[in-house]
Design a protein around this motif. Structure first.
Motif, PDB file in Angstrom:
ATOM      1  N   ASP A  56       0.878  -1.178   0.000  1.00 61.55           N
ATOM      2  CA  ASP A  56       0.000   0.000   0.000  1.00 61.55           C
ATOM      3  C   ASP A  56       0.915   1.227   0.000  1.00 61.55           C
ATOM      4  OD1 ASP A  56      -1.936   1.926   0.453  1.00 61.55           O
ATOM      5  OD2 ASP A  56      -1.961   1.545   2.623  1.00 61.55           O
ATOM      6  N   ASN A  91       0.742   4.308  -1.248  1.00 60.63           N
ATOM      7  CA  ASN A  91       0.243   5.665  -0.933  1.00 60.63           C
ATOM      8  C   ASN A  91      -0.443   5.728   0.446  1.00 60.63           C
ATOM      9  OD1 ASN A  91      -2.058   4.268  -1.512  1.00 60.63           O
ATOM     10  ND2 ASN A  91      -2.903   5.788  -2.931  1.00 60.63           N
ATOM     11  N   ASN A 123      -3.111   4.492   2.049  1.00 57.95           N
ATOM     12  CA  ASN A 123      -4.525   4.774   2.315  1.00 57.95           C
ATOM     13  C   ASN A 123      -5.236   3.516   2.830  1.00 57.95           C
ATOM     14  OD1 ASN A 123      -4.604   3.316  -0.024  1.00 57.95           O
ATOM     15  ND2 ASN A 123      -6.067   4.631  -1.080  1.00 57.95           N
ATOM     16  N   ILE A 128      -5.399   0.475   1.769  1.00 54.40           N
ATOM     17  CA  ILE A 128      -5.897  -0.563   0.864  1.00 54.40           C
ATOM     18  C   ILE A 128      -4.915  -0.677  -0.311  1.00 54.40           C
ATOM     19  CG2 ILE A 128      -7.451   0.975  -0.477  1.00 54.40           C
ATOM     20  CD1 ILE A 128      -9.330  -1.833   0.193  1.00 54.40           C
ATOM     21  N   ILE A 129      -4.721  -1.915  -0.784  1.00 51.45           N
ATOM     22  CA  ILE A 129      -3.796  -2.096  -1.907  1.00 51.45           C
ATOM     23  C   ILE A 129      -4.576  -2.007  -3.210  1.00 51.45           C
ATOM     24  CG2 ILE A 129      -2.188  -3.678  -3.014  1.00 51.45           C
ATOM     25  CD1 ILE A 129      -1.466  -4.732  -0.237  1.00 51.45           C
ATOM     26  N   GLU A 130      -4.217  -1.007  -4.026  1.00 48.64           N
ATOM     27  CA  GLU A 130      -4.945  -0.792  -5.286  1.00 48.64           C
ATOM     28  C   GLU A 130      -4.043  -1.131  -6.460  1.00 48.64           C
ATOM     29  OE1 GLU A 130      -6.626   3.352  -3.638  1.00 48.64           O
ATOM     30  OE2 GLU A 130      -4.646   2.535  -3.235  1.00 48.64           O
ATOM     31  N   ASP A 159       0.443   2.141  -6.136  1.00 48.93           N
ATOM     32  CA  ASP A 159       0.495   0.830  -5.479  1.00 48.93           C
ATOM     33  C   ASP A 159       0.995  -0.258  -6.435  1.00 48.93           C
ATOM     34  OD1 ASP A 159      -0.454   2.051  -3.244  1.00 48.93           O
ATOM     35  OD2 ASP A 159      -2.288   0.858  -3.049  1.00 48.93           O
TER      36      ASP A 159
END
Ligand SMILES: [Ca+2]
Length: 339
Positions: A203, A205, A207, A209-211, A217
């Motif tokens: 993660d 950035n 936040n 959650i892994i995007e 990410d």
């Protein structure tokens, strides 16, 4: 006339039988699949996934016969190396990658420095995996993984992947709303399998959650993965060579599963016609691959041939295909002259 009519009737009966049989078959498979889902759900809960997430994600799961077809016939296995590489590392791929790089330069440069992975390699991997995010796949990957787990061929492997995916959703690391990807269950800009997400995704950035469909990410996760499996920055991946015909066949690797008989480059001197032109450190450990041998009908045993180094094997770790790793490193080299 009568014979013609009888013939027509026979064909109609045959078609009717065929339809009935295939419908019965689909019906039987679906019953079996539903039994499998029920058992799998129990197993997933026993492995520690919350019942709520298991029920939620497995409630709409379906068997997708097309996925079994894809699994049995992957066209890329049948392309010769030259065609495979050319298709995936051409000038259009380079140009598209440069557009992305220009747009995301600050992030990509920062990640290159932080993880010691060349930006050209990251761009090449994303370019080949998803054409820079254009082909992320639209399959519901829970159903993809369930279909492949239900299928006998690699059931154990895909069952584990599916359980890992459910755990990632349960732990709120991955958002269940974006679980769309490839038919084989891979996901995001760099097509990570659930196990790769669990082991290497970041993660970046922060936040929570892994995007993996977003630049920050996904690039940081790919760079972290390559760094952790031991990619060495600024060391080459492969060199194209011309072999002499007296090379013992034990040195010709044609399978990506296990690269054998590694020696220092200089050891192979007597088998390489263009040895004097190789611009590489002759003390590097290398192996020889002949990727068309045994695969492409009628191919020449000795061409194409490449010396491959430890970095090449890291790309095989990413995706076990001799051609895939050659294409990635070729595209990487093509970027080198542009950035
Ligand atoms: Ca994030």
């Amino acid at each position: 006339m009568l014979i013609k009519k009888m013939h027509k009737n026979l064909i109609s009966i045959y078609i009717l039988l065929l339809l009935t049989f295939s419908q019965t078959n689909v019906f039987a498979v679906n019953i079996e699949f539903n039994v499998w889902v029920k058992n799998f759900k129990t197993k997933a809960v026993e492995s520690g996934v919350s019942k709520k997430v298991v029920d939620d994600l497995m409630s709409d799961v379906i068997f997708i016969p097309k996925i079994i077809e894809y699994d049995r016939f992957q066209p890329e296995f049948y392309e010769d190396t030259f065609t495979y590489i050319k298709k995936r590392s051409n000038i259009n791929r380079v140009k598209k990658g440069l557009v992305l790089y220009k747009k995301e330069k600050a992030t990509i440069d920062k990640i290159e420095k932080e993880f010691l992975i060349e930006k050209e390699l990251l761009l090449a991997l994303m370019g080949i995996e998803t054409n820079y995010g254009k082909y992320l796949g639209k399959m519901d990957i829970v159903s993809s993984l369930a279909t492949l787990s239900f299928d006998k061929r690699r059931s154990e492997f895909f069952t584990k992947e599916l359980i890992i995916l459910l755990k990632l959703v349960d732990q709120k690391i991955i958002d269940k709303k974006i679980l769309f990807g490839s038919w084989a269950g891979a996901f995001g800009n760099f097509q990570f399998m659930p196990r790769t997400i669990r082991n290497y995704a970041i993660d970046y950035n922060k936040n929570s959650i892994i995007e993996l469909k977003k630049t920050k990410d996904s690039f940081a996760s790919a760079a972290n993965y390559l760094n952790k499996i031991g990619w060495k920055k600024n060391i080459p991946c492969f060199t194209k060579i011309k072999l002499t015909k007296n090379i013992p066949s034990k040195y010709l690797n044609a399978s990506a599963k296990n690269i054998k008989n590694k020696k220092k480059v200089k050891y192979f001197k007597k088998y390489i016609k263009n040895y004097q032109d190789l611009k590489i450190d002759v003390n590097l450990e290398a192996a020889i691959i002949t990727p068309d041998k045994d695969i492409i009908p009628g191919s020449n045993t000795y061409t194409p041939a490449y010396l491959v180094y430890s970095n090449y094997e890291k790309i095989l770790n990413w995706n076990r295909s001799l051609r895939f790793a050659l294409a990635v490193c070729t595209l990487k080299n093509n970027f080198k002259n542009e950035i």
